[in-house]
Design a protein around this motif. Structure first.
Motif, PDB file in Angstrom:
ATOM      1  N   GLU A  74       0.829  -1.209   0.000  1.00  0.00           N
ATOM      2  CA  GLU A  74       0.000   0.000   0.000  1.00  0.00           C
ATOM      3  C   GLU A  74       0.862   1.257   0.000  1.00  0.00           C
ATOM      4  O   GLU A  74       0.586   2.201  -0.737  1.00  0.00           O
ATOM      5  CB  GLU A  74      -0.948  -0.003   1.212  1.00  0.00           C
ATOM      6  CG  GLU A  74      -2.072  -1.012   1.078  1.00  0.00           C
ATOM      7  CD  GLU A  74      -2.866  -1.202   2.353  1.00  0.00           C
ATOM      8  OE1 GLU A  74      -4.066  -1.504   2.244  1.00  0.00           O
ATOM      9  OE2 GLU A  74      -2.297  -1.061   3.466  1.00  0.00           O
ATOM     10  N   LEU A  75       1.920   1.259   0.806  1.00  0.00           N
ATOM     11  CA  LEU A  75       2.807   2.418   0.824  1.00  0.00           C
ATOM     12  C   LEU A  75       3.532   2.560  -0.518  1.00  0.00           C
ATOM     13  O   LEU A  75       3.695   3.662  -1.033  1.00  0.00           O
ATOM     14  CB  LEU A  75       3.807   2.332   1.976  1.00  0.00           C
ATOM     15  CG  LEU A  75       4.724   3.541   2.148  1.00  0.00           C
ATOM     16  CD1 LEU A  75       3.925   4.845   2.297  1.00  0.00           C
ATOM     17  CD2 LEU A  75       5.654   3.343   3.337  1.00  0.00           C
ATOM     18  N   ALA A  76       3.927   1.444  -1.088  1.00  0.00           N
ATOM     19  CA  ALA A  76       4.571   1.475  -2.398  1.00  0.00           C
ATOM     20  C   ALA A  76       3.629   2.083  -3.437  1.00  0.00           C
ATOM     21  O   ALA A  76       4.024   2.939  -4.234  1.00  0.00           O
ATOM     22  CB  ALA A  76       4.993   0.065  -2.813  1.00  0.00           C
ATOM     23  N   ASP A  77       2.378   1.658  -3.417  1.00  0.00           N
ATOM     24  CA  ASP A  77       1.392   2.184  -4.367  1.00  0.00           C
ATOM     25  C   ASP A  77       1.181   3.684  -4.183  1.00  0.00           C
ATOM     26  O   ASP A  77       1.063   4.428  -5.157  1.00  0.00           O
ATOM     27  CB  ASP A  77       0.054   1.455  -4.223  1.00  0.00           C
ATOM     28  CG  ASP A  77       0.112  -0.002  -4.668  1.00  0.00           C
ATOM     29  OD1 ASP A  77       1.072  -0.376  -5.386  1.00  0.00           O
ATOM     30  OD2 ASP A  77      -0.800  -0.764  -4.294  1.00  0.00           O
ATOM     31  N   LEU A  78       1.141   4.136  -2.938  1.00  0.00           N
ATOM     32  CA  LEU A  78       0.919   5.553  -2.653  1.00  0.00           C
ATOM     33  C   LEU A  78       2.106   6.432  -3.050  1.00  0.00           C
ATOM     34  O   LEU A  78       1.927   7.599  -3.381  1.00  0.00           O
ATOM     35  CB  LEU A  78       0.614   5.748  -1.165  1.00  0.00           C
ATOM     36  CG  LEU A  78      -0.753   5.255  -0.696  1.00  0.00           C
ATOM     37  CD1 LEU A  78      -0.806   5.237   0.831  1.00  0.00           C
ATOM     38  CD2 LEU A  78      -1.858   6.125  -1.263  1.00  0.00           C
ATOM     39  N   THR A 136       8.433   0.719  -5.870  1.00  0.00           N
ATOM     40  CA  THR A 136       8.125  -0.711  -5.892  1.00  0.00           C
ATOM     41  C   THR A 136       8.038  -1.241  -4.467  1.00  0.00           C
ATOM     42  O   THR A 136       8.597  -0.655  -3.530  1.00  0.00           O
ATOM     43  CB  THR A 136       9.211  -1.502  -6.645  1.00  0.00           C
ATOM     44  OG1 THR A 136      10.449  -1.391  -5.925  1.00  0.00           O
ATOM     45  CG2 THR A 136       9.369  -1.010  -8.080  1.00  0.00           C
ATOM     46  N   HIS A 137       7.358  -2.365  -4.340  1.00  0.00           N
ATOM     47  CA  HIS A 137       7.272  -3.058  -3.054  1.00  0.00           C
ATOM     48  C   HIS A 137       8.682  -3.371  -2.561  1.00  0.00           C
ATOM     49  O   HIS A 137       9.001  -3.178  -1.386  1.00  0.00           O
ATOM     50  CB  HIS A 137       6.455  -4.346  -3.221  1.00  0.00           C
ATOM     51  CG  HIS A 137       6.414  -5.203  -2.002  1.00  0.00           C
ATOM     52  ND1 HIS A 137       7.390  -6.148  -1.734  1.00  0.00           N
ATOM     53  CD2 HIS A 137       5.540  -5.264  -0.981  1.00  0.00           C
ATOM     54  CE1 HIS A 137       7.100  -6.752  -0.604  1.00  0.00           C
ATOM     55  NE2 HIS A 137       5.989  -6.237  -0.119  1.00  0.00           N
ATOM     56  N   GLY A 138       9.540  -3.832  -3.449  1.00  0.00           N
ATOM     57  CA  GLY A 138      10.906  -4.197  -3.088  1.00  0.00           C
ATOM     58  C   GLY A 138      11.703  -3.020  -2.556  1.00  0.00           C
ATOM     59  O   GLY A 138      12.482  -3.167  -1.611  1.00  0.00           O
ATOM     60  N   TYR A 139      11.519  -1.846  -3.150  1.00  0.00           N
ATOM     61  CA  TYR A 139      12.243  -0.664  -2.679  1.00  0.00           C
ATOM     62  C   TYR A 139      11.808  -0.307  -1.261  1.00  0.00           C
ATOM     63  O   TYR A 139      12.646  -0.060  -0.396  1.00  0.00           O
ATOM     64  CB  TYR A 139      12.015   0.523  -3.615  1.00  0.00           C
ATOM     65  CG  TYR A 139      12.679   1.788  -3.116  1.00  0.00           C
ATOM     66  CD1 TYR A 139      14.053   1.963  -3.226  1.00  0.00           C
ATOM     67  CD2 TYR A 139      11.941   2.794  -2.503  1.00  0.00           C
ATOM     68  CE1 TYR A 139      14.678   3.116  -2.749  1.00  0.00           C
ATOM     69  CE2 TYR A 139      12.554   3.951  -2.029  1.00  0.00           C
ATOM     70  CZ  TYR A 139      13.928   4.100  -2.156  1.00  0.00           C
ATOM     71  OH  TYR A 139      14.530   5.232  -1.672  1.00  0.00           O
TER      72      TYR A 139
END
Length: 81
Positions: free
Chosen positions: A30-34, A38-41
């Motif tokens: 969710e934080l990555a999307d906002l 990327t999720h990985g970062y």
């Protein structure tokens, strides 16, 4: 007054990103999307075993996504977090 080097300041900011993410009950995705990262970062950023230092632009995106003032990312937090 406490002195900060680049690495300790980076760790402080990264711990605060995690703290505020958990306070908002956001998942890493969710934080990555906002933020547009990327999720990985985001995962690697919160993983203190991996050395990453976010840019000022990245900090701005995190602050906006977490609905906090960017200065809050630099607040001291308890050492047990």
């Amino acid at each position: 007054m406490r002195s900060y080097d680049k690495q300790s300041l980076s760790i402080l900011v990264r711990k605060n990103i995690r703290k505020y993410r958990l306070m908002r009950k956001y998942t890493l995705q969710e934080l990555a999307d906002l933020t547009g990262f990327t999720h990985g970062y985001v995962r690697d950023l919160e993983s203190l075993g991996i050395y990453k230092t976010p840019t000022l632009e990245a900090l701005g995106k995190f602050a906006t996504a977490l609905e906090i003032d960017i200065r809050q990312l630099f607040d001291d937090i308890k050492e047990d977090n």
